[in-house]
Design an enzyme around this catalytic site. Structure first.
Site, mmCIF file in Angstrom:
data_model
loop_
_atom_site.group_PDB
_atom_site.id
_atom_site.type_symbol
_atom_site.label_atom_id
_atom_site.label_comp_id
_atom_site.label_asym_id
_atom_site.label_seq_id
_atom_site.Cartn_x
_atom_site.Cartn_y
_atom_site.Cartn_z
ATOM 1 C CG ASP A 1 32.128 49.867 29.937
ATOM 2 O OD1 ASP A 1 33.327 50.024 29.630
ATOM 3 O OD2 ASP A 1 31.202 50.159 29.163
HETATM 4 C C1 BGC Z 1 33.201 51.314 26.526
HETATM 5 C C2 BGC Z 1 33.635 49.873 26.456
HETATM 6 C C3 BGC Z 1 35.116 49.805 26.164
HETATM 7 C C4 BGC Z 1 35.843 50.521 27.302
HETATM 8 C C5 BGC Z 1 37.356 50.496 27.187
HETATM 9 C C6 BGC Z 1 34.064 52.137 27.457
HETATM 10 O O1 BGC Z 1 33.864 53.491 27.225
HETATM 11 O O2 BGC Z 1 31.860 51.392 26.914
HETATM 12 O O3 BGC Z 1 32.901 49.216 25.461
HETATM 13 O O4 BGC Z 1 35.545 48.500 25.991
HETATM 14 O O5 BGC Z 1 35.437 51.882 27.294
HETATM 15 O O6 BGC Z 1 37.786 51.337 26.188
#
Ligand code: BGC
Length: 924
Positions: A702
């Site tokens: 993530d």
């Molecule tokens: C989230 C993800 C997301 C990523 C990129 C994170 O804060 O948990 O699900 O894809 O950001 O925006």
């Protein structure tokens, strides 16, 4: 080849999905469908602010037009009480919708308009029906709370319901929410109809209106159990903790708990949902042994056309392991049946897929998937509670379906639920969850692959591997340590190497890598459609809970074929979704993105989305693997879960997505599972995903995730444990091309081997070769022509300009037109991340009382709104401070009104963050 994306058909498919995902819980007194000759009064301010989705990465789609419920009803020809609508409009103008500030800053509900009895009474003179809309949003970094305005209704909402009930004979309540909210207060006024209409994306109102008017009979089914009280959910005692969340309820999540131990606590069972019509379901035949085939004849016995979902549940023998009273193991939805019409449907149930994981050895087969001896009983019906027994058989000995090894098991002592069956009744005891006995270092060391001897550049390009001229090994042999250390680090957000405003670039993220013919591929959020932070408009999809409620694989697949085509048109290779964590507790802030409390339904719907995207040669990144079931302290929370619960509940959906949906990319989580942050978990990324499931794609972390070695503090941008675990790509770095000293020194010190980097590179490149980005290099990519899209939805197609900034930058805006509802976007390449003072100078010849707001978005998030009054044509400068932490920051100026002559914009560094890649850490 040219592909056609017909926007009208896309809208229609999404609206159909909305109609099919709406779950009708109650419909008495002939409340619905609406009488088209009667005027309907609509209450609730959310009628003017339809929640198309939640917030954060699961909702940040720039969309030109959202059709809300009232718009949808008007389009469908419903007579709406205009006078009442006007009262709401006026009040709403005086009490503007609160946008909130920053990432996840939007309040999760809005203050409701206080209602005078007289207004309601006057409205009731127009007709017998009232619709009350209650709305909630949700998002990242925080969970819902059992507070008014969050999970509970606010005083004003309750008051509205009471007053409407008093004056109207037919009250219809619509819940425009992302996932479950408390419905006790709603039920206390005895509405005639109650529907979860969820969050339906940009065309949600059209789909909702189709149900309200009776054009479509509702056929959505609850993907979650509705219990009386939040405290009835078995995880309630543990959910929301700061450091640790103990999964003591084990596999007894959702209906698995309620149907086994607490039937009386259920208001509406899993799988439940009403229609305007009625159905008869007649079992015709059951055949097969390993693969059981259940055939049913479904007949529409009512007066409206409609669809029905036949669901099959199993009750396995209690054996030594203990089992829930019911488990969903198959479902099928009919086509739309006319009154009197029948359809024969077949549901196949593969017995091996119903095996249980013995994480202890109780069955005699430790760390195996087993089917214990005893009686297997099958139930069929239209919800878990009312499903009737249709078949049973006795198996005389325990069968081992698959032998695994212990993986991801807990290291913390805790107790978990174990059922005890007495006749037909159940009680439970708590038993110690088995702990890990794995020597993780040994396991990891034994798994290190052989190194491919470095050859230097032999002139082999990636296309030569794709064409079969050279092997992947020969190709990888050419990559230097620097190149290998770049390829495991994705670049973003907003990398200029790929589509502007997207979440990351991966693959060819340095000139050296690009020199080998590796294209830079592109990831974009997210489950509700493409998030393009520089303002490019995209399609906003219905939310995850709604999509799951359709119980319709074919429809979901068809919808995602459109989404895949749209991605292709925007040169996006991976959509960062579906989100497929389990609805373990109703307060999880991201439940709206996820599908269900049930892993089978979750896996089936995820697979359907992937199958649709794969038709178009793009993919979805299934996330967040695994046990990302709480937003509170999500970066540091340790989920303490038994291996059985992980495998049967929290990993199961992902397993289905890999095995049945052919998932090609997976995102791990922010938090830790059993003491190890998932991005550094060898057991998860290598043992389970690859060795057991045969996953062949690549995994990513993530965004700015923490990683650790067991027992050590987690850190961001900690690549070494990630690479060793075979979590292939770190998302994201500000400059992937730069040499990473930590990786190089880990190689020198022997903490990391080149072989591991080479292995991860092969995983990434294996996927890269299949992308459109690769096809563009070899001139084989499809083009996409979008037709039937309103001009207002179209993008300017002008390239986004990147400006370099070193502490100070002034950009001339004099050529930029300020047009209501439009944006001006550009991007910054920052030398110094940190907090910047932004000053916009503009003038206006409008009246001194005019209000002309301009909102500044940084990376898709509103950071500040500057509002000018008329300035007599003189330049006036307004400032605000905004955080800019990404090396590439997409900036968007949104004009809420006409009438501003823009002069320039100045960025000045106020406070620098310490380290570019770690800058986000300082935001926590
Ligand atoms: C989230 C993800 C997301 C990523 C990129 C994170 O804060 O948990 O699900 O894809 O950001 O925006």
């Amino acid at each position: 080849m040219e592909k056609i994306l017909d926007w009208e058909k896309y809208l229609a498919k999404a609206a159909e999905t909305v109609s099919e995902g709406i779950v009708m819980l109650k419909n008495d007194n002939g409340a619905l469908p609406l009488d088209m000759n009667e005027t309907v009064s609509v209450f609730g301010r959310i009628q003017l602010h339809y929640y198309k989705s939640g917030t954060g990465s699961g909702g940040m789609v720039n969309v030109s037009k959202v059709t809300g419920i009232v718009d949808g009803m008007l389009e469908a020809g419903v007579k709406i009480n205009e006078e009442l609508l006007e009262i709401y409009r006026k009040w709403d103008e005086e009490n503007p919708f609160e946008q909130g500030d920053g990432w996840g800053g939007e309040p999760w509900s809005q203050k409701e308009m206080p209602l005078d009895d007289s207004i309601v009474e006057a409205a009731a003179a127009n007709g017998s029906r009232a619709i009350v809309i209650i709305g909630r949003t949700a998002g990242e970094e925080q969970d819902a709370k059992t507070e008014p305005g969050s999970y509970l209704l606010s005083e004003l909402e309750i008051d509205m319901l009471r007053k409407v009930r008093k004056h109207f004979s037919k009250v219809i309540v619509l819940l425009n929410v992302g996932s479950l909210i408390d419905i006790n207060n709603i039920n206390s006024i005895s509405p005639d109809a109650l529907l979860y209409v969820w969050q339906g994306g940009m065309t949600g109102g059209t789909g909702t209106a189709a149900v309200l008017t009776g054009k479509v009979s509702p056929s959505g089914k609850l993907p979650d159990t509705i219990a009386s009280e939040i405290s009835d959910y078995p995880s309630d005692a543990y959910f929301g903790g700061k450091d640790r969340d103990v999964y003591a309820e084990d596999i007894y999540v959702g209906y698995r708990w309620f149907e086994t131990f607490a039937k009386e606590k259920v208001l509406y069972p899993f799988g439940f949902g009403l229609s305007y019509t009625s159905f008869d379901i007649e079992p015709i035949s059951i055949s097969g042994e390993k693969e059981l085939m259940f055939a049913f004849k479904v007949t529409n016995t009512g007066k409206y056309p409609g669809k029905e979902v036949v669901q099959i549940y199993i009750c396995k023998p209690q054996g030594k392991l203990g089992q829930p009273a019911r488990e969903l193991c198959g479902f099928e939805k009919t086509r739309e049946l006319k009154p009197g019409e029948s359809q024969n449907i077949t549901i196949s149930v593969n017995m091996e897929k119903l095996a249980s994981y013995d994480d202890f050895g109780a069955s005699g087969y430790q760390y195996c998937w087993v089917l214990e001896d005893g009686e297997y009983v099958f139930y069929a019906g239209t919800d878990v509670r009312s499903a009737n027994k249709v078949y049973s058989f006795v198996q005389d000995k325990t069968i081992v379906v698959e032998k695994c090894s212990q993986a991801m098991a807990p290291v913390t002592v805790f107790e978990r639920v174990k059922p005890q069956k007495h006749g037909e009744a159940y009680s439970f005891i708590m038993e110690k969850a088995p702990l890990s006995s794995v020597d993780e270092d040994k396991r990891y060391t034994e798994g290190i692959p052989d190194e491919i001897k470095y050859t230097g550049d032999k002139g082999i390009k990636l296309k030569d591997v794709k064409s079969g001229k050279n092997t992947m090994k020969e190709f990888i042999a050419q990559l230097s340590d620097n190149a290998l250390s770049s390829i495991v680090r994705g670049e973003g957000m907003g990398s200029p190497r790929v589509t502007p405003g997207t979440a990351s670039a991966f693959g060819g993220v340095s000139d050296e890598l690009a020199g080998f013919g590796i294209p830079a591929c592109c990831c974009s959020d997210g489950p509700s459609g493409m998030r393009l932070d520089c303002g490019t408009k995209a399609f906003s999809l219905p939310n995850g809970t709604l999509i799951a409620s359709t119980f319709n694989r074919e429809l979901v697949r068809d919808l995602f074929i459109f989404t895949g085509t749209e991605m292709k048109a925007n040169k996006v290779d991976c959509l960062l979704g579906p989100g497929m964590n389990i609805h373990r507790h109703p307060l999880n802030g991201r439940n709206f993105e996820y599908f269900s409390e049930d892993p089978y339904l979750t896996g089936q719907i995820a697979a359907a989305e992937l199958n649709g995207l794969h038709e178009m040669g793009v993919t979805g990144t299934v996330k967040h693997c695994c046990a990302n079931n709480q937003e509170t302290n999500r970066h540091f929370l340790d989920s303490v879960v038994s291996e059985r619960a992980l495998r049967e509940i929290y990993l199961k959906g992902f397993e289905i997505a890999v095995k049945e949906g052919g998932a090609k990319t997976i995102m791990t989580t922010y938090g830790s599972v059993n003491g190890l942050w998932t991005a550094g978990s060898y057991d998860l990324n290598t043992v389970i995903l690859r060795n057991e499931w045969g996953f062949k794609g690549f995994t990513m972390t993530d965004w700015w995730a923490n990683v650790n070695f067991r027992g050590n503090e987690p850190k961001r941008s900690y690549y070494v444990p990630m690479i060793r675990a075979q979590n292939d790509v770190y998302m994201v770095c500000s400059d992937s091309a730069g040499v990473d000293k930590d990786i190089i020194s880990a190689l020198e010190m022997g903490v990391l081997s080149r072989a591991e980097l080479q292995r991860n590179a092969a995983n990434i490149l294996g996927f890269v070769m299949t992308t459109d980005a690769m096809k563009r290099i070899i001139g084989e990519a499809d083009t996409v022509k979008i037709i039937n899209r309103a001009d207002s939805e179209e993008d300017s197609n002008e390239p986004v300009i990147f400006y370099d900034i070193d502490k100070y930058l002034k950009i001339d805006l004099s050529g930029v037109k300020c047009v209501k509802g439009q944006n001006h976007a550009f991007a910054l390449t920052l030398k110094e991340p940190g907090w910047y003072n932004v000053t916009v100078t503009a003038s206006s010849t409008q009246s001194p009382l005019a209000q002309i707001p301009l909102t500044i978005f940084g990376m898709g998030t509103p950071c500040g709104t500057l509002t000018w009054n008329g300035t007599d044509g003189k330049p006036v400068s307004l400032s605000c401070e905004i955080p800019l932490f990404s090396r590439f920051s997409a900036i968007r100026l949104y004009f809420a009104q006409n009438g501003l002559a823009l002069h320039d914009i100045v960025f000045e560094l106020v406070k620098a963050a310490e380290n570019m890649d770690l800058a986000f850490a300082s935001e926590d």
